[in-house]
Design a protein around this motif. Structure first.
Motif, PDB file in Angstrom:
ATOM      1  N   THR A   1      23.496  71.157  35.935  1.00 50.61           N
ATOM      2  CA  THR A   1      22.230  71.404  36.621  1.00 50.61           C
ATOM      3  C   THR A   1      21.692  70.141  37.282  1.00 50.61           C
ATOM      4  OG1 THR A   1      21.698  73.143  35.018  1.00 50.61           O
ATOM      5  CG2 THR A   1      19.884  72.275  36.304  1.00 50.61           C
TER       6      THR A   1
ATOM      7  N   ALA B   1      24.963  77.271  38.085  1.00 54.99           N
ATOM      8  CA  ALA B   1      24.305  76.104  37.488  1.00 54.99           C
ATOM      9  C   ALA B   1      23.924  75.076  38.554  1.00 54.99           C
ATOM     10  CB  ALA B   1      25.220  75.470  36.440  1.00 54.99           C
TER      11      ALA B   1
ATOM     12  N   GLY C   1      20.087  73.848  39.649  1.00 53.43           N
ATOM     13  CA  GLY C   1      19.655  72.466  39.801  1.00 53.43           C
ATOM     14  C   GLY C   1      19.010  72.202  41.149  1.00 53.43           C
TER      15      GLY C   1
ATOM     16  N   TYR D   1      13.737  75.344  32.195  1.00 60.11           N
ATOM     17  CA  TYR D   1      15.125  74.878  32.089  1.00 60.11           C
ATOM     18  C   TYR D   1      15.188  73.419  31.644  1.00 60.11           C
ATOM     19  CZ  TYR D   1      17.335  79.109  33.746  1.00 60.11           C
ATOM     20  OH  TYR D   1      17.806  80.404  33.831  1.00 60.11           O
TER      21      TYR D   1
END
Length: 401
Positions: free
Chosen positions: A21, A283, A287, A376
Motif C-alpha cells: 500500500t 493494494a 495506496g 487502513y
C-alpha cells in the motif's frame, strides 16, 4: 504457544499489505505520477471488469464443492450479521455526528461493509505459513483458507452491490434533488381523486376498496424497483462468483475444468493467472487513493474516529458474541481456521468498493479517501491485535487438546 508467537504470525500478513500500500502511495505522488488519478481510474476499471471476476471465479471453482459449501453455510449468515450490526452502529453514529445528507450512504457503507475478499486472500494463506500458527499443517490450512476467503469475497460482493450501492444511490439522489419524495402522489397512481374518494367511501363495495389498494401497492412497487437498481447486483464479481459456484459444484463441469488431467484445465489456469494479479494491483490502488486523504476534506474528525471505533472496537466485540453464540448452539463446526475467519470478518477495514461506488455517483470522494486513510493506516495495528486475540481465543477454547 506464547502471545509473541501469535502476534508475530498475525502481524506479518498485515505488514505485507501495508508495504504494498505504501508503494502505491509513493507511485501516486505528483513528482512520480506513475499511478496518478487518471491511471488509477483506468486500472480500477481493469480490476473491476477483469481481474476481480477472474479471481473470484477461479478460486471458487478450484476450492468450492457441494460438500464443503454445505459445511460453510453459516458464513453468508455471519457476513450478513456484519452488515446489519455495522449499519445499526452507523445509524447511531449519524445521530451523534449529524453529517450532511450526501455523506450518509458513505458512513453507513463504510461501517457495514468490510474488506471481505482481498484482505482475507492475503492474510489467511500467510497466517497458515507462519511459524506458531494454531491452524495445523500449512498446506492443508492454505487450501482451506483460500476456499473460505473466496466464499467470503463472493458473498461480500453480492451484499455490497445489493445493499451499499443502492444505499449510496438513494442518499446521492436526495442530495442532488431535494424535491424527490418517496411518498407517491395520488396522480401518479393513475386514479382520479374523486374516484379514490368514492371507492374509499364506507358505503362502497369491499371489492372496490381492495382493487384500489392493490393498484396503489403496484405503483409503490414500481417506484421502489426504479429506485433499487437490481442490475448492480450482477456486477462482474457477482457474475464471476456464479460461474465459480457452477463449475465447482456441478461435478461433470468440474471434471472438465479442474484438476491436472482435466481436458479444459487451460481455461481454469488462465483465469487463475489473470486473477492472481488482482491482489497486488488492488493494494497499489488503495495506496494511491489514500494519498488523496492526506490533503484533507470537509469531513469532521468525529465522523472519522466514529467509523474507526465502529470497525475496530464495537464490531469485533459483537463478532465475538455472535460467533461464540453460534458455536454454543452448534451452528458452526469447531474448525479453528473456520472460526478464525468468522471472527476476522468483524475486524476488517472498510471495503475498497466503497470508494468505487462513491466515484460512480460523484459524491463524497475526498471524504471517502480520508476515511480509508485512517482506517487502513490503523489496520496494521488493529487488525494485528484482533487477529492475535482471536488466535489466542481459538487456541484456548476451540483447538482440541
Amino acid at each position: 504457544m506464547g502471545f509473541m508467537d501469535l502476534f508475530w504470525a498475525a502481524s506479518m500478513p498485515v505488514l505485507k499489505v501495508l508495504i504494498v500500500t505504501v508503494l502505491g502511495s509513493f507511485l501516486a505522488v505528483d513528482s512520480i505520477d506513475i499511478l496518478g488519478q487518471s491511471t488509477r481510474k483506468q486500472v480500477n476499471n481493469i480490476v473491476f471488469f477483469v481481474l476481480n471476476p477472474a479471481l473470484v471465479s477461479s478460486n471458487l471453482a478450484r476450492t468450492i464443492t457441494y460438500k464443503n459449501i454445505v459445511s460453510m453455510w453459516f458464513m453468508p449468515v455471519n457476513i450478513l450479521l456484519t452488515f446489519i450490526i455495522g449499519s445499526a452502529l452507523g445509524w447511531l453514529l449519524m445521530i451523534i455526528a449529524r453529517p450532511p445528507k450526501h455523506l450518509k450512504g458513505l458512513i453507513i457503507g463504510t461501517c457495514a461493509a468490510g474488506n471481505l475478499g482481498n484482505m482475507l486472500l492475503i492474510i489467511l494463506p500467510a497466517v497458515c505459513k507462519e511459524k506458531g500458527s494454531p491452524f495445523g499443517d500449512p498446506d492443508v490450512c492454505s487450501d482451506h483458507s483460500i476456499a473460505y476467503a473466496s466464499l467470503s469475497l463472493a458473498v461480500g460482493a453480492i451484499y455490497m452491490w445489493l445493499y451499499v450501492y443502492n444505499l449510496v444511490r438513494v442518499f446521492a439522489g436526495h442530495s442532488q434533488d431535494s424535491g424527490n419524495n418517496v411518498i407517491i402522489p395520488i396522480k401518479d397512481t393513475g386514479i382520479e381523486q374523486e374516484d379514490l374518494n368514492r371507492n374509499l367511501n364506507p358505503s362502497s363495495k369491499f371489492g372496490e376498496k381492495v382493487m384500489v389498494m392493490l393498484h396503489v401497492m403496484k405503483q409503490l412497487l414500481v417506484m421502489f424497483s426504479r429506485r433499487l437498481n437490481l442490475k448492480a447486483v450482477f456486477a462482474p464479481s457477482t457474475i464471476g462468483a456464479i460461474v465459480g459456484f457452477v463449475i465447482g459444484t456441478v461435478t461433470p463441469i468440474r471434471r472438465l475444468m479442474i484438476g491436472t488431467t482435466a481436458p479444459l484445465r487451460v481455461i481454469q489456469d488462465s483465469a487463475s493467472l489473470v486473477g492472481d494479479a488482482a491482489i497486488p494491483i488492488v493494494a497499489l490502488i488503495v495506496g494511491g487513493n489514500l494519498l488523496k486523504g492526506l490533503r484533507g476534506s470537509g469531513i469532521t474528525l468525529t465522523l472519522v474516529f466514529g467509523i474507526v471505533a465502529v470497525r475496530y472496537v464495537f464490531l469485533p466485540l459483537f463478532g465475538i458474541l455472535m460467533v461464540k453464540g453460534a458455536l454454543h448452539l452448534g451452528l458452526v463446526h469447531p474448525d479453528p481456521l473456520y472460526v478464525f475467519v468468522l471472527l476476522l470478518q468483524f475486524a476488517l477495514p472498510p471495503a475498497m468498493n466503497n470508494g468505487t461506488i462513491m466515484q460512480l455517483f460523484g459524491v463524497g470522494e475526498s471524504e471517502c479517501s480520508v476515511i480509508m486513510l485512517w482506517t487502513y493506516g490503523l489496520a496494521s495495528i488493529c487488525v494485528t491485535l484482533w487477529s492475535t486475540f482471536f488466535m489466542w481465543l481459538i487456541a484456548k477454547f476451540v483447538t482440541p487438546n
